[in-house]
Design an enzyme around this catalytic site. Structure first.
Site, PDB file in Angstrom:
ATOM      1  N   LEU A 198       0.963  -1.153   0.069  1.00  0.00           N
ATOM      2  CA  LEU A 198      -0.026  -0.161  -0.009  1.00  0.00           C
ATOM      3  C   LEU A 198       1.031   1.444   0.070  1.00  0.00           C
ATOM      4  O   LEU A 198       1.796   1.415   0.621  1.00  0.00           O
ATOM      5  CB  LEU A 198      -1.085  -0.025   1.101  1.00  0.00           C
ATOM      6  CG  LEU A 198      -0.597  -0.092   2.439  1.00  0.00           C
ATOM      7  CD1 LEU A 198      -0.497   1.083   3.258  1.00  0.00           C
ATOM      8  CD2 LEU A 198      -1.709  -0.873   3.258  1.00  0.00           C
ATOM      9  N   CYS A 257       9.623   3.621   3.494  1.00  0.00           N
ATOM     10  CA  CYS A 257       9.872   2.050   2.842  1.00  0.00           C
ATOM     11  C   CYS A 257      10.831   2.145   1.709  1.00  0.00           C
ATOM     12  O   CYS A 257      11.879   1.537   2.210  1.00  0.00           O
ATOM     13  CB  CYS A 257       8.440   1.863   2.020  1.00  0.00           C
ATOM     14  SG  CYS A 257       7.007   1.588   3.163  1.00  0.00           S
TER      15      CYS A 257
END
Ligand code: UDX
Length: 436
Positions: free
Chosen positions: A152, A262
């Site tokens: 996501l 991330c």
């Protein structure tokens, strides 16, 4: 009987997963060790900014299906347990810190009921899932473990959870796959591709995807460097190569590069793990991807110095944007804040504006100056740096802003502003990777 779910770790990933699974009709308990976070979530308030998730959370709390607690014993009722804790970069190296993953699996182990399935969603170095599965075989032999990476994007978290472009499950047997199929049945029914893999492949899919995305961004930023040297325009180049469907136009937005919780840490952790596995040569290119990315930040500072002065002590710089991307309040490894802090360290007076990220930015960089309004940030500035492409910045009127600044000098670090509009209002505009 409908499965009951638990979600361990209620940060960005876990809170989204818990609310989304509740919206699919499951009874879900979210567990987090932070009592403040649990209190907020329990009252239906999201502790961070994510479009659409605030209303979803509030709605799901009203159904009575969703609850949050700090007590790990609450997992005892659940059949499937999603591990959603963070795996940040270690303080002393490139590798991922697995403390929270290990401690959460250990914390739930005593409560796992017969036939329950622990499902890792956190991004982990390949081999972690097999090690945890072996650990559980000792401490909770009545349970099993699978890996189900998340993909996501912040800003699209709900959409990416409920209508993902694929579901990847790493399992060691058919039973684990069947349980996950039951959980995701409504999502599968939408036609979402389902990929069954073994545990190491599932872990690798996630880091491979993020490495590819990081590579795309650094590729276009490398082209931006060449365009600047050769007198070209990287935005035209990106558009032209993007029409080739083998290349595709997405993730070719040149600028100050990638940040966030991330991409930067995932490519570093991937390199560290490859080295442990003796496959370091295969990922040597990621070092260059990281270097290109960090160089993009430095290039902004070089442009400021080249235009204003080597000595920045007499200059005021307004930084528009603190978050690592728009529609998020996440400032983890934000290129914008990194540039702001470096300019301040070089002696400039720096004032940062952001529509959502000022509070989190202040926590990380308490010494920077912040302004709640763009007009306050730009007052008397010698340069405006557009570093996070919030919509609000595209709607600024360059003539109005021009009356507030000392020098009409704009650097567009995201290639997102209409530079002709600004130039027509009398501004000097430098856009990364564009020379004209
Ligand atoms: C990323 C992955 O996209 C997601 O699939 C994964 O699960 C988590 O990591 P996210 O961190 O939300 O998601 O951000 P993303 O949208 O990928 O953007 C990452 C960074 O790259 C941002 O700083 C963004 O500004 C930058 N970026 C993105 C560019 O500089 N150019 C681009 O063309 C695209």
């Amino acid at each position: 009987m409908t499965l009951k779910l638990s979600v361990i770790g209620c940060g960005y990933l876990g809170a989204t997963h818990a609310a989304c699974m509740s919206s699919l009709g499951f009874e879900v308990v979210g567990i987090d060790t932070d009592p403040e976070k649990v209190a907020l979530l329990s009252s239906g308030v999201l502790p961070f900014y994510e479009p659409g998730l605030d209303t979803l959370l509030a709605d799901e709390m009203k159904t009575g299906r969703l609850s949050f607690t700090t007590d790990f014993a609450a997992v005892a009722d659940a059949d499937v347990h999603f591990i959603c804790v963070g795996t940040p970069q270690s303080k002393d190296g490139l590798a991922a810190d697995l403390t929270y993953v290990k401690s959460s699996v250990a914390a739930i182990a005593p409560y796992l009921k017969d036939g329950s399935l622990v499902v890792g969603k956190s991004t982990v170095p390949v081999g972690t899932a097999e090690a945890l599965r072996a650990q559980l075989a000792e401490s909770a032999p009545q349970s099993d473990l699978a890996w189900n990476p998340e993909f996501l994007r912040e800003g699209f978290a709900v959409e990416d959870t409920l209508t993902p472009n694929r579901l990847v499950v790493g399992v060691a047997n058919d039973r684990a796959e069947d349980i996950l199929k039951e959980v995701y049945q409504p999502v599968i029914a939408l036609g979402t591709p389902w990929i069954r893999a073994d545990l190491p492949t599932a872990e690798l899919v996630k880091v491979a995807a993020n490495s590819f995305l990081a590579t795309k961004i650094s590729f276009i930023n490398a082209m931006a460097e060449v365009c600047e040297a050769a007198g070209g325009d990287v935005t035209v180049l990106a558009k032209a190569i993007g029409y080739d469907p083998r290349i595709g136009s997405r993730f070719l937005q040149a600028g100050i590069g990638f940040g966030g919780g991330c991409l930067p840490k995932d490519i570093r952790a991937f390199m560290a793990r490859a080295q442990e596995l003796g496959a370091d040569q295969a990922l040597e290119f990621l070092r260059e991807i990281d270097n290109i990315n960090l160089r993009a930040r430095q290039r902004v500072i070089d442009v400021v110095r080249a235009d204003l002065s080597e000595d920045l002590t007499q200059y005021k710089i307004a930084v528009l944007g603190a978050t690592f991307k728009p529609d998020s309040d996440d400032v983890r490894d934000s290129p914008a804040l990194d540039i702001a802090a470096q300019l301040q360290a070089a002696g400039a007076q720096v004032v940062v504006h952001d529509p959502k990220g000022i509070e989190p930015a202040r926590k990380r960089f308490p010494n920077l100056d912040y302004a709640e309004k763009v007009v306050d940030a730009v007052k008397g500035a010698d340069a405006i740096l557009h570093l996070t492409e919030w919509k609000e910045y595209r709607e600024l009127d360059p003539s109005v802003i021009g009356q507030l600044v000392k020098q009409k000098f704009l650097i567009d670090g995201r290639n997102a502003l209409d530079r002709n509009l600004w130039r027509n209002a009398g501004w000097r505009v430098h856009a990364l990777g564009r020379t004209d």
